[in-house]
Design a protein around this motif. Structure first.
Motif, PDB file in Angstrom:
ATOM      1  N   PHE A 255       0.854  -1.201   0.000  1.00  0.00           N
ATOM      2  CA  PHE A 255       0.000   0.000   0.000  1.00  0.00           C
ATOM      3  C   PHE A 255       0.884   1.243   0.000  1.00  0.00           C
ATOM      4  N   VAL A 256       0.662   2.111  -0.973  1.00  0.00           N
ATOM      5  CA  VAL A 256       1.351   3.402  -0.982  1.00  0.00           C
ATOM      6  C   VAL A 256       0.323   4.478  -1.326  1.00  0.00           C
ATOM      7  N   ARG A 257      -0.145   5.172  -0.334  1.00  0.00           N
ATOM      8  CA  ARG A 257      -1.087   6.290  -0.450  1.00  0.00           C
ATOM      9  C   ARG A 257      -2.225   6.028  -1.453  1.00  0.00           C
ATOM     10  N   PRO A 258      -2.960   4.946  -1.272  1.00  0.00           N
ATOM     11  CA  PRO A 258      -4.032   4.662  -2.232  1.00  0.00           C
ATOM     12  C   PRO A 258      -5.127   5.722  -2.229  1.00  0.00           C
ATOM     13  N   PHE A 259      -5.362   6.346  -1.068  1.00  0.00           N
ATOM     14  CA  PHE A 259      -6.471   7.298  -0.978  1.00  0.00           C
ATOM     15  C   PHE A 259      -6.139   8.663  -1.577  1.00  0.00           C
ATOM     16  N   ALA A 260      -4.921   8.806  -2.115  1.00  0.00           N
ATOM     17  CA  ALA A 260      -4.572  10.055  -2.797  1.00  0.00           C
ATOM     18  C   ALA A 260      -4.835   9.950  -4.299  1.00  0.00           C
ATOM     19  N   ALA A 261      -5.336   8.791  -4.749  1.00  0.00           N
ATOM     20  CA  ALA A 261      -5.472   8.543  -6.191  1.00  0.00           C
ATOM     21  C   ALA A 261      -6.516   9.445  -6.840  1.00  0.00           C
ATOM     22  N   GLY A 262      -6.208   9.876  -8.058  1.00  0.00           N
ATOM     23  CA  GLY A 262      -7.132  10.724  -8.819  1.00  0.00           C
ATOM     24  C   GLY A 262      -7.918   9.966  -9.866  1.00  0.00           C
ATOM     25  N   ASN A 263      -7.621   8.692 -10.077  1.00  0.00           N
ATOM     26  CA  ASN A 263      -8.465   7.841 -10.919  1.00  0.00           C
ATOM     27  C   ASN A 263      -8.218   6.378 -10.542  1.00  0.00           C
ATOM     28  N   LEU A 264      -9.025   5.492 -11.105  1.00  0.00           N
ATOM     29  CA  LEU A 264      -8.957   4.090 -10.674  1.00  0.00           C
ATOM     30  C   LEU A 264      -7.636   3.421 -11.048  1.00  0.00           C
ATOM     31  N   LEU A 265      -7.029   3.849 -12.167  1.00  0.00           N
ATOM     32  CA  LEU A 265      -5.734   3.269 -12.540  1.00  0.00           C
ATOM     33  C   LEU A 265      -4.673   3.650 -11.511  1.00  0.00           C
ATOM     34  N   GLU A 266      -4.700   4.905 -11.098  1.00  0.00           N
ATOM     35  CA  GLU A 266      -3.764   5.346 -10.046  1.00  0.00           C
ATOM     36  C   GLU A 266      -4.045   4.622  -8.732  1.00  0.00           C
ATOM     37  N   PHE A 267      -5.327   4.432  -8.458  1.00  0.00           N
ATOM     38  CA  PHE A 267      -5.699   3.777  -7.197  1.00  0.00           C
ATOM     39  C   PHE A 267      -5.051   2.395  -7.094  1.00  0.00           C
TER      40      PHE A 267
END
Lengths: 460, 82
Positions: A255-267
């Protein structure tokens, strides 16, 4: 054994003392192998319960050796299919219900992660250049059933694992590593024991609220359950990574900062990273390579990619469970990621990569993208905990959850202006803080009335 | 392992064809962040083109773990690309 049990603590401590007593790689490998065997065995009351797992491991080892022999693609494909079919049968996938079922006493804990490691290793053996060292039974056992990663990952790479195994004799534990690892273990246990317990209770409380609109309650419940899952899963990974570090293993982050993602690919670049990477390497890339032989124009390649993402994430979702709910979960994941990729490709063509990056940096766009990304994933997870017969207002819930994420984002952005320097690692305050965490954990471990939720990913 | 003398110009040609950019210049640190069109889809197109150009096959892990052009040079050299 549960991570937060005195028995597990005793096993880990005994193994740690024995491991560091002799600076010899073979001795240390034997200590970890023995501790791993005890750990795996602890899930069964009777050795017969492990029959399915042992059978699976044996066939898996055969597949790895077959890969090394580099057979034709048909033979290897059939062998892979057989192993996956055995996995589905042992896990009692509902689609296989008409078949005779495996004996009810057989347990399947850890089987999913064993499957990923075996397939990875077999494919790597098949595609490796000549001269790659053979995979011995001990290295295979330690790779698939290690005390650290057996139950819920992370899915490490075999080459890294082998390199670290060979250097175990040279490993000596310094105080900085010991402190960092112990601190991470304590944090992980607290995440699982306290934070996930509290979030689980909050989730149940939110579900009972009838004085708020149903969509708002549903959206909030989805978000709380996502946070619960994060605390539960990432906490167990913290324990595993910290424990591994005490034994000289640098296991990959999950896990590396998943909640900072701006779209699902980034997530998915920050959530369950080793699983996403596994699917990228062994499902998505081969699909694209296969399609790439025919798809020559940028447009056809884009559609091939959308299809590849859809299939990959559908399979990833499907892996999580054996019932129809997980088929829907997989379909939603696949559809979400495929649409994201399609949108990204079209926008990159129209605006270029820099233009899209600039657009994504605009505050309102960024907040909305962030909110709907987290909300969408949180809603798909409701298929894991949904109550039959209970209303699931998806559209209203999506907007409610996105609004809550955007509000939380605003609070976070204000809060992040105030910096906290923290305490010096190894200093008196940090020792005190570690002691306080250890005391809290000991209190929880000895309190038999304290109920800690199961590790969710243990069920997979 | 030393690089074949022709490796770098041939690799530049492959990149220029794949990304349709005749002005593209490569350094060891060139990565997806530097080339607009280099995304997960074009990465596979690039891998296929490199495999064709140098008569090699990259494994799933090798293709997935590639981070920049320098790593690609090393990989092609190690694989004895022709």
């Amino acid at each position: 054994l549960d991570f937060l049990s005195l028995q597990f603590g005793g096993l880990a401590l005994t193994a740690l003392v024995a491991f560091h007593a002799v600076a010899n790689a073979r001795w240390r490998q034997a200590v970890i192998a023995l501790a791993s065997a005890v750990y795996v065995g602890s899930f069964a009351d009777d050795p017969q319960q492990l029959t399915g797992l042992v059978l699976f491991l044996a066939l898996g080892y055969g597949l790895v050796q077959l890969g090394r022999a580099k057979p034709g693609s048909t033979v290897f494909g059939l062998a892979v299919f057989t192993l996956i079919a055995l996995f589905a049968w042992l896990k009692r996938y509902s689609a296989l219900a008409p078949l005779p079922q495996p004996p009810s006493i057989w347990i399947t804990v850890g089987l999913s992660y064993v499957l990923f490691r075996v397939l990875q290793l077999a494919v790597d053996e098949l595609q490796a250049e000549p001269g790659r060292p053979p995979v011995g039974p001990l290295a295979y056992f330690l790779f698939t059933c290690s005390l650290f990663t057996f139950v819920s990952g992370p899915i490490q790479r075999y080459d890294d694992h082998r390199a670290q195994l060979s250097k175990l004799g040279d490993f000596s534990l310094d105080s900085a590593t010991a402190y960092a690892a112990s601190s991470r273990i304590a944090n992980g246990l607290l995440k699982v024991a306290l934070i996930s317990t509290a979030l689980n209770a909050l989730h149940l409380w939110v579900l009972k609220q009838t004085n708020v609109p149903a969509s708002a309650a549903f959206g909030a419940a989805c978000l709380v359950w996502l946070l619960f899952l994060y605390a539960n899963f990432s906490g167990s990974i913290d324990v595993v990574l910290g424990l591994g570090a005490l034994f000289g293993f640098a296991l990959p982050e999950n896990f590396v900062r998943p909640f900072a993602a701006g779209n699902l690919l980034e997530f998915w670049n920050g959530w369950h990273i080793t699983l996403s990477q596994w699917f990228k390497f062994y499902v998505f890339n081969p699909i694209l390579k296969f399609l790439g032989r025919w798809l020559k124009t940028p447009s056809s390649l884009m559609w091939g990619g959308v299809l590849g993402y859809g299939i990959t994430f559908f399979l990833m979702g499907l892996w999580h469970g054996t019932t129809s709910a997980y088929v829907i979960y997989g379909a939603l994941l696949g559809a979400g990621v495929a649409v994201t990729k399609l949108y990204e490709s079209l926008m990159t063509r129209r605006l270029t990569k820099k233009g899209l990056t600039a657009l994504r940096a605009r505050p309102i766009y960024a907040a909305a993208a962030h909110g709907f990304t987290i909300a969408y994933f949180a809603l798909t997870l409701s298929l894991w905990w949904r109550e039959p017969g209970k209303a699931m207002p998806w559209v209203g819930g999506l907007f409610a959850a996105a609004a809550l994420v955007i509000a939380a984002r605003a609070v976070w952005m204000v809060g992040s202006r105030f910096t906290f320097k923290g305490v010096r690692a190894g200093g008196p305050l940090s020792q005190l803080w570690l002691g306080a965490r250890a005391f809290t954990l000991a209190a929880i471990a000895f309190d038999t009335s304290f109920h800690v939720p199961e590790l969710i990913y243990r069920g997979f | 392992m030393s690089e074949p003398a022709e490796l770098r110009p041939r690799m530049t040609r492959v990149f220029r064809e794949v990304f349709d950019d005749d002005a593209l210049e490569l350094t060891d640190s060139t990565s997806a962040a530097d080339i607009d069109a280099w995304d997960s889809l074009m990465h596979i197109t690039l891998v296929l083109a490199v495999e064709r150009e140098f008569s090699i096959r990259l494994s799933a892990a090798e293709a997935g773990l590639l981070k920049n052009v320098g790593e690609l040079y090393k990989l092609v050299s190690a694989r004895g690309g022709k």
